[in-house]
Motif scaffolding. Sequence first.
Motif, PDB file in Angstrom:
ATOM      1  N   TYR A  58      11.754   4.856   6.005  1.00  0.00           N
ATOM      2  CA  TYR A  58      12.178   4.695   4.610  1.00  0.00           C
ATOM      3  C   TYR A  58      10.974   4.605   3.591  1.00  0.00           C
ATOM      4  N   ARG A  59      10.987   5.368   2.711  1.00  0.00           N
ATOM      5  CA  ARG A  59      10.131   5.516   1.854  1.00  0.00           C
ATOM      6  C   ARG A  59      10.489   5.568   0.387  1.00  0.00           C
ATOM      7  N   VAL A  60       9.966   4.585  -0.567  1.00  0.00           N
ATOM      8  CA  VAL A  60      10.399   4.434  -1.906  1.00  0.00           C
ATOM      9  C   VAL A  60      10.225   5.789  -2.560  1.00  0.00           C
ATOM     10  N   PHE A 114       4.766  -9.880  -0.678  1.00  0.00           N
ATOM     11  CA  PHE A 114       5.454  -9.796   0.683  1.00  0.00           C
ATOM     12  C   PHE A 114       4.890 -10.988   1.302  1.00  0.00           C
ATOM     13  N   LYS A 138      -3.151   0.331  -0.193  1.00  0.00           N
ATOM     14  CA  LYS A 138      -2.707   1.632  -0.312  1.00  0.00           C
ATOM     15  C   LYS A 138      -1.977   1.759  -1.592  1.00  0.00           C
ATOM     16  N   TYR A 139      -0.982   0.849  -1.970  1.00  0.00           N
ATOM     17  CA  TYR A 139      -0.144   1.118  -3.402  1.00  0.00           C
ATOM     18  C   TYR A 139      -0.810   0.320  -4.387  1.00  0.00           C
ATOM     19  N   ASP A 144       0.013  -8.459  -4.566  1.00  0.00           N
ATOM     20  CA  ASP A 144      -0.955  -7.356  -5.220  1.00  0.00           C
ATOM     21  C   ASP A 144      -0.525  -7.094  -6.685  1.00  0.00           C
ATOM     22  N   LEU A 159       6.507  -1.357   7.752  1.00  0.00           N
ATOM     23  CA  LEU A 159       7.559  -2.522   7.495  1.00  0.00           C
ATOM     24  C   LEU A 159       8.390  -2.833   8.665  1.00  0.00           C
ATOM     25  N   ALA A 160       8.703  -1.652   9.388  1.00  0.00           N
ATOM     26  CA  ALA A 160       9.667  -2.095  10.552  1.00  0.00           C
ATOM     27  C   ALA A 160       9.013  -2.745  11.664  1.00  0.00           C
ATOM     28  N   GLY A 168       0.959   7.277   4.734  1.00  0.00           N
ATOM     29  CA  GLY A 168       1.658   6.311   5.389  1.00  0.00           C
ATOM     30  C   GLY A 168       2.613   6.872   6.293  1.00  0.00           C
ATOM     31  N   GLY A 216       4.262  -1.673  -7.348  1.00  0.00           N
ATOM     32  CA  GLY A 216       5.637  -2.358  -7.669  1.00  0.00           C
ATOM     33  C   GLY A 216       6.603  -1.417  -6.927  1.00  0.00           C
ATOM     34  N   LEU A 275      13.564  -1.451   2.641  1.00  0.00           N
ATOM     35  CA  LEU A 275      12.155  -1.166   2.992  1.00  0.00           C
ATOM     36  C   LEU A 275      11.846  -1.461   4.535  1.00  0.00           C
ATOM     37  N   ALA A 309      -0.686  -3.171   0.810  1.00  0.00           N
ATOM     38  CA  ALA A 309      -1.058  -3.839  -0.505  1.00  0.00           C
ATOM     39  C   ALA A 309      -2.243  -2.954  -1.162  1.00  0.00           C
ATOM     40  N   GLY A 327       5.798   5.315   7.100  1.00  0.00           N
ATOM     41  CA  GLY A 327       7.175   4.855   7.026  1.00  0.00           C
ATOM     42  C   GLY A 327       7.631   3.947   8.021  1.00  0.00           C
ATOM     43  N   LEU A 328       6.625   3.385   8.953  1.00  0.00           N
ATOM     44  CA  LEU A 328       6.907   2.580   9.907  1.00  0.00           C
ATOM     45  C   LEU A 328       6.499   1.196  10.006  1.00  0.00           C
ATOM     46  N   ARG A 373       4.493   9.409  -2.980  1.00  0.00           N
ATOM     47  CA  ARG A 373       3.459   8.370  -2.807  1.00  0.00           C
ATOM     48  C   ARG A 373       3.093   8.087  -1.510  1.00  0.00           C
TER      49      ARG A 373
HETATM   50  P1  ADP Z   1       4.567   3.582   4.561  1.00  0.00           P
HETATM   51  O1  ADP Z   1       3.577   3.827   5.975  1.00  0.00           O
HETATM   52  O2  ADP Z   1       5.111   4.733   4.111  1.00  0.00           O
HETATM   53  O3  ADP Z   1       3.648   2.815   3.844  1.00  0.00           O
HETATM   54  P2  ADP Z   1       5.873   1.294   5.073  1.00  0.00           P
HETATM   55  O4  ADP Z   1       6.834   0.824   6.085  1.00  0.00           O
HETATM   56  O5  ADP Z   1       4.639   0.313   5.410  1.00  0.00           O
HETATM   57  O6  ADP Z   1       5.674   2.600   5.288  1.00  0.00           O
HETATM   58  O7  ADP Z   1       6.555   1.043   3.457  1.00  0.00           O
HETATM   59  C1  ADP Z   1       7.470   1.635   3.320  1.00  0.00           C
HETATM   60  C2  ADP Z   1       7.536   1.648   1.734  1.00  0.00           C
HETATM   61  O8  ADP Z   1       7.502   0.765   1.172  1.00  0.00           O
HETATM   62  C3  ADP Z   1       6.484   2.592   1.405  1.00  0.00           C
HETATM   63  O9  ADP Z   1       6.646   4.104   1.485  1.00  0.00           O
HETATM   64  C4  ADP Z   1       6.108   2.156  -0.071  1.00  0.00           C
HETATM   65  O10 ADP Z   1       6.889   3.106  -0.731  1.00  0.00           O
HETATM   66  C5  ADP Z   1       6.591   0.656  -0.303  1.00  0.00           C
HETATM   67  N1  ADP Z   1       5.659  -0.447   0.017  1.00  0.00           N
HETATM   68  C6  ADP Z   1       5.276  -0.856   0.909  1.00  0.00           C
HETATM   69  N2  ADP Z   1       4.379  -1.853   0.457  1.00  0.00           N
HETATM   70  C7  ADP Z   1       4.105  -1.785  -0.764  1.00  0.00           C
HETATM   71  C8  ADP Z   1       3.387  -2.536  -2.018  1.00  0.00           C
HETATM   72  N3  ADP Z   1       2.381  -3.645  -1.456  1.00  0.00           N
HETATM   73  N4  ADP Z   1       3.578  -2.077  -3.045  1.00  0.00           N
HETATM   74  C9  ADP Z   1       4.344  -0.986  -3.337  1.00  0.00           C
HETATM   75  N5  ADP Z   1       5.232  -0.377  -2.446  1.00  0.00           N
HETATM   76  C10 ADP Z   1       5.098  -0.667  -1.153  1.00  0.00           C
END
Ligand code: ADP
Length: 433
Positions: free
Chosen positions: A376-378, A419, A333-334, A358, A393-394, A388, A362, A371, A331, A390-391, A382
Motif C-alpha cells: 500500500y502506497r500513499v 510513528f 525518505k519522506y 519527522d 510498514l507491513a 520504496g 505528512g 499503511l 522518515a 511498499g513492504l 512518491r
Molecule cells: P515504502 O517502501 O513505499 O516506503 P512502507 O510500507 O514503508 O513502503 O510505507 C508505506 C507508505 O507509507 C509509503 O509508500 C509512504 O507513502 C507512506 N509513508 C511511510 N512513512 C512515511 C513518512 N514518515 N512520511 C510520509 N509518508 C510515509
Amino acid sequence: MQRINWMVELKQLALLFTAALVLGWITGYLLLALLLAALLYIASTFRQLLRVQRWLMAEDGSDAPESSGLWGDMLDGIYRLQRQNREERQRLQGAVDYLRDSLAALSDAAVMIDQTGDIEWCNLAARRLLGLRYPEDVGQQLVNLIRSPEFIHYYEANSYQTPLDCASPHQPEKQLQFQLTFFGQGSRLLFARDITHTYRLQEMRKDFVGNVSHELRTPLTVVNGYLETFVDSELAEQPRYKRAFQQMLEQVRRMESLIKDLIVLTRLETVPDEGEHGVVAVCPLLRQIREEVLAVFNQQREIVLDCDASLGLRGEGEALRSAFTNLIMNAAKYTGEQGKIQVRWFRDGEQARLQVEDNGLGIEAHHIPRLTERFYRVDQSRSTQTGGTGLGLAIVKHVLLRHHGELQITSSLDEGSTFACSFPLSQCQITST
Ligand code: ADP
C-alpha cells in the motif's frame, strides 16, 4: 373479567338458614337447627376446598371440578389463568425450541456456557469439531474439556473483540476459529468455525511467496553482478548505453530489496516465535541505524536521538533492527533535504515507546489505517522516486506483533508524521544507572 356471583351464594345461604329456622321452630330446637345449618355450610365449604386442592395439585390440565355459586366463579377464574399460563409457556418454549433447532442445524459449533463457566447446551457440530458430548457434558466446566492453552488464555481474558485461530483440540489436523460472546447476565456463547481450507490456502500462499523469493534471489544476484561489471566498462560510457545501464542497475537493485523484504516478511509470518529472547540494547542499536541512514542520505538529514539507556527491550535483535530501520529510513525518505527527524526511546507510564517524528510530507488521514498493508502506497510516484518496496510498514507491523507491541501513526499533510511503537513494560528490562 367476569363478575363474581355473590347473589347466588347469598341466596343459597339464606335458603339454608331459613330452612333451619323453620325446622327449629317446628321442633322447638331453634339453636340446634341453626348450629346444624352452620356446620353443614362449613362442611360443604371444606369439601369444596379439598376438591380444589386435589385439582390444583394434579396439574394434569384437566377441567376444574364442577361447582356452583362463588366457588364455581373462583374455579372458572383459576382455570382461565392456568390456561393462559400454559399457552404462554408453550409459546415461549416454541420460540426457545426454534432458536435451538436453528443453532443445532448450524455447521459451526455452538456452545452455551452459564455464568460459572459450565456447559448448558451444545449442538451437533460442537460434538464433531470440539469432541463435546451432549447431554453428558452438561454441567462440566468448558475449560476442563477444551484444554488447549491458547483457548484457555483467550477464554480467561474476558475480552473477545477479535476471534482466536488455533488447531482443534479434538482433531489437531483441523484449524478452527473461536469466537466468544457474552449474553444475558454473564453467560457466554461460543462459536467455533472450521477454517482449515482457508488456513491451508494461506499457508500455500506464504510458502509460494517464500519459495519464489528464494528462487529469484540467485538469478538476480548473477544479473546484478554482470551489470555492475558492464557499468564499469567502456561500453557503458557510450552515451547510447549509459542511461540504459544505469536504469537496469537501479531496477535490479529495487528488485533485490523487494525480494529481501519479501523473505523477511515470510519469515516473520511462518517461523514461530521461539519464546525466550535476550535483551536488546536499544540505544546502541538506534545509534547504529542513525549512522547507516545518514550515510545513505549523504548526511543530508538531521537526526536527533534522545534515548533512555536504562531501558532494554526483550526480543529478536534482527527483527527489531529491521522494524526500527524501516521507520527511520521512511522518515528520512519522506522528508526533504531540510528534513529534521527526532527519534525517542523512553518509558511512558506502563509502556516503553519508540517514537520517530519527522517534519516531512505528512499523510492524509484516510490513508493511515491502510499503511501497514503490503504494497500500500500513499502515492505511487512518491515511492518509486524514493525506491520504496511498499513492504516496510507491513514488516514493522509483524515485528511488533511478535513483541506484543502496537504501532500508532499520527500525521498531518505538509507538516510531518509521527510513528510510535509501544511495548508493554513486561517486554522490557530496566537497569538502574
Ligand atoms: P515504502 O517502501 O513505499 O516506503 P512502507 O510500507 O514503508 O513502503 O510505507 C508505506 C507508505 O507509507 C509509503 O509508500 C509512504 O507513502 C507512506 N509513508 C511511510 N512513512 C512515511 C513518512 N514518515 N512520511 C510520509 N509518508 C510515509
